[in-house]
Write a protein that holds these residues in place. Sequence first.
Motif, PDB file in Angstrom:
ATOM      1  N   PRO A 231       0.813  -1.226   0.000  1.00 20.78           N
ATOM      2  CA  PRO A 231       0.000   0.000   0.000  1.00 20.78           C
ATOM      3  C   PRO A 231       0.843   1.272   0.000  1.00 20.78           C
ATOM      4  O   PRO A 231       0.490   2.256  -0.662  1.00 20.78           O
TER       5      PRO A 231
ATOM      6  N   SER B   3      -7.033  -8.205   3.301  1.00 22.08           N
ATOM      7  CA  SER B   3      -6.853  -7.125   2.327  1.00 22.08           C
ATOM      8  C   SER B   3      -8.189  -6.605   1.821  1.00 22.08           C
ATOM      9  O   SER B   3      -8.336  -5.400   1.569  1.00 22.08           O
TER      10      SER B   3
ATOM     11  N   GLN C 217     -10.457   2.148   2.850  1.00 22.56           N
ATOM     12  CA  GLN C 217      -9.553   3.164   2.325  1.00 22.56           C
ATOM     13  C   GLN C 217     -10.328   4.251   1.586  1.00 22.56           C
ATOM     14  O   GLN C 217     -11.380   4.003   1.004  1.00 22.56           O
TER      15      GLN C 217
ATOM     16  N   ARG D 118      -4.755   3.223  -2.953  1.00 25.80           N
ATOM     17  CA  ARG D 118      -4.617   2.306  -1.821  1.00 25.80           C
ATOM     18  C   ARG D 118      -5.698   1.229  -1.860  1.00 25.80           C
ATOM     19  O   ARG D 118      -5.451   0.084  -1.479  1.00 25.80           O
TER      20      ARG D 118
ATOM     21  N   TYR E 282      -4.624  -2.775  -1.990  1.00 27.44           N
ATOM     22  CA  TYR E 282      -5.151  -3.861  -1.160  1.00 27.44           C
ATOM     23  C   TYR E 282      -5.905  -4.881  -2.013  1.00 27.44           C
ATOM     24  O   TYR E 282      -5.886  -6.086  -1.728  1.00 27.44           O
TER      25      TYR E 282
END
Length: 663
Positions: free
Chosen positions: A236, A290, A297, A302, A306
Motif C-alpha cells: 500500500p 486485504s 480506504q 490504496r 489492497y
Amino acid sequence: MTTTTLAVLVPLLPFLGSVAGLLLGRTAPGFVRPLAVLPTVAAAVLAVVVAVRQGGGTAIDAATQLTPTGSVPIDLALYIDGFAALVAVLVGVVATCVQIYSTGYLREDPRYPSYAALVSLFTSAMLLVVYSGDLMVLLVGWEIMGICSYFLVGHYWETPEARAASLKAFLVTKLGDVPFLIGLFALATDAGTFRITGVLGAVARGELDHPTLVALLLLAGVAGKSAQFPLHTWLPDAMAGPTPVSALIHAATMVAAGIYFTARLLPVFAASAAAMTVLAVMAAITMVGSALAALAQDDIKRVLAYSTMGQLGYMAGALAVGDRGAAVFHLLSHAAFKALLFLAAGVVIHAAGTNSLTAMSRMSGLAKRIPDAYWTMTVALLALAAIPPFAGFFSKEAVLVAAEHTALGERTVAPAGAGWTVLVAGLLTAFLTAAYALRLWLRTFRGRGAEAPDHGRQPIAMTSVLWVLAIPSLGFGLTVTYLDDWFDGNDLTPTVTTAVLGTGLAAAGAVITYAIWRTLAARTPVTAPGQAPAPHVAHPDADAGLVEAEALHLPHPAEDPADPGRALLGPLHGPAADGFHLDAVYRTAFVRPVLAAASLVRFLDREVVDTYVRAAGTSAKGLGWLVRRAQTGNVQTYLSALLAGSVVLAIVAVALANAVAGA
C-alpha cells in the motif's frame, strides 16, 4: 530464425533499450521515448510469436553452461512451457501499454529518461524470470526487479512519503529474499542442480531430503515479492510512486513473480503437506484481510493496492490446493483488469491534479469529464468483482472450483483442510470484493464532493491504452475452453455450485453496498461549490505541468458520513483503515529493538572503544611531549643530565652490592 533465438531476444531487447535510454537521455532527449516504447513493443511481438510456435505443447528447453563452478553448475537455460509463453505475452503487452501511457502521463517530468529506462530494465528482468530455466539466472531477474522497484517507487524522491515507501518496499522484500536464497541453495544441494527440469525430476524421484524446510524458506521470498501476509505491508505504501509504475509492478511483474515462481516449482511445495497448509492459511488471511482493508480506504490507489493483495491471495490459494493452471489463469486475467484499473486511476489523478481530490470522498463530476476512464474503469471493476461474463468471473471461478475439488477429496495434491480454508476465504472475499469495487465506483464517479477544476482533455496516449486493456478485461475469460492445453490440460470451466455461490455473494455485496450508499447519500447534504479553500498538498503523482487545484473544506475521509464502508465494517473500520495496525506491531517487535540495539552499539563505540583509542593517542602524545622537552640542543644540559644519571646509577649499583653482601 529459431524459436530459441527469438526467445533470447524477448528479454534482451528491453534491456538494450534501457541501456541506450540511460546513455542518450541527456545528450539526445529526442530518442528517449522511441527507445522506451519500440524495444518493448518488439519484445511483446516476439513473445507472441514464441507463444504461437510453442502452442501449449512440448516445452522449449535449451541451455549452455554459464561457468564451471566445481560443484553445482549454473546454466544459461531457457524453459518455455505454456505458462511461460502466455505470461511473457502478458508482461510484454502490459509493459508496452505502461510505456505508451507514461509518455503522456510524465510528459513534463524532467526525470522521465531515467524513469523510462528503469521501466524497460524492470520489464527485461521479469521476462528473464519467466523464460529462465535455471534458478540462479532466475534469481538475477528476481533481484533486479527489487532494485528497480526501489528507484521507481521513490521516483518523487523530493517527498518524504516516496523516500520512505521505496526504502520500506526494498527492506521488506529483502526480508523475504534472505531465506529465499537459502532455500534455493538447499534445493540445489538436494537436487544436485539449479536447472528447473533437474529439480522437478529430483522431486518426482523423491530425492529431496528436506522438502518442508526448503518449501517454507522459498515461501518467505514468495510472501515478500507477492505481498502476502505477513510481508505485505510494503505494497500500500508503494502507491507513492507514479501511477504507471503501480500498474506495472502490481499487475504484471514484481508481485506476479512470486506466484509464477511457485507455479513453476509447484511439485517442490506439493512434496510437503505442511507447506501447502501454510500457503493456504497465508492466502486465506491475505484474501480476507486485504478485502476488509480495501473497504476502509479513501484513496483510490490504496484501494487498488489492497485489492491486488487479495487477488494475489486467490492465486496463492489455487497453488495451495495444487492447481497451478487456475493460479496462472487468474494471474493473466487479473493483470489485464488491474493494469486497467491503475491506469484509469491515473487519468482520474491527472484530471484532478491534486492529492486532496484523489480521495474518493472529494470527487464529483468525473464521469462526464473523463468518459474514457469512466467506461473502462467500469469494465475493470466488473471484472474485479467477478461478474459474468467478464474475465475475472472465469478465472476466480477456476480458483474456487480447484478449492472445492480439494475440499471434497476429489484432488489429493493438498490436504482437504487447505481446500476448505481457501474455499471459505475465497467466497467471503468475493462478497467483500464486490462491495469495495462498487464503493470505489460510486464514490469516484457518483460522488457528492466538490468538483475539481477541469484540466482539459486527457492525452490520447493515456486514453487509448485504457481501451486496449479493456478488451482482455472483458473477453479473456471467454477463451477458457481453448486454453486447456496451455494449463496442463486441466478443465478451467466453472461449475454450477461455485458459480452460484460466488456470483450470488458478489451480487449480495454489491446490492448491500448500493443500498447503504443510497441511504447515506439521501441524508448527507451536497457540498457547496463555493466553500472557502483550505491549504492543499501537491500530489507527488500529479503531472508537473498541471495547475494545482484548490483543496476544499470537506469532512475527513475517516469521518465521511456518505461512506458505505464505515457502515459495512462497523467497529472494524478503524483497524482496517490502518491495515489492522500491523505496521505498529512490526515497529514494536522489530524496528524499536533494532534501533535500541543500534543506539547501544553507538554508545559502546563512542564511550568505551573510542575512550581507549583516545587514551592511547593521548599517552603517546604526552610521551612525545616529554621527549621533545628533553631535546633542548644545549650541550651543557646534556652533560649535566649524563653526569646526574651516572651518579644515580652508581648509587643504585652500590645499594644493590651491599644488599647482596648482607644476604
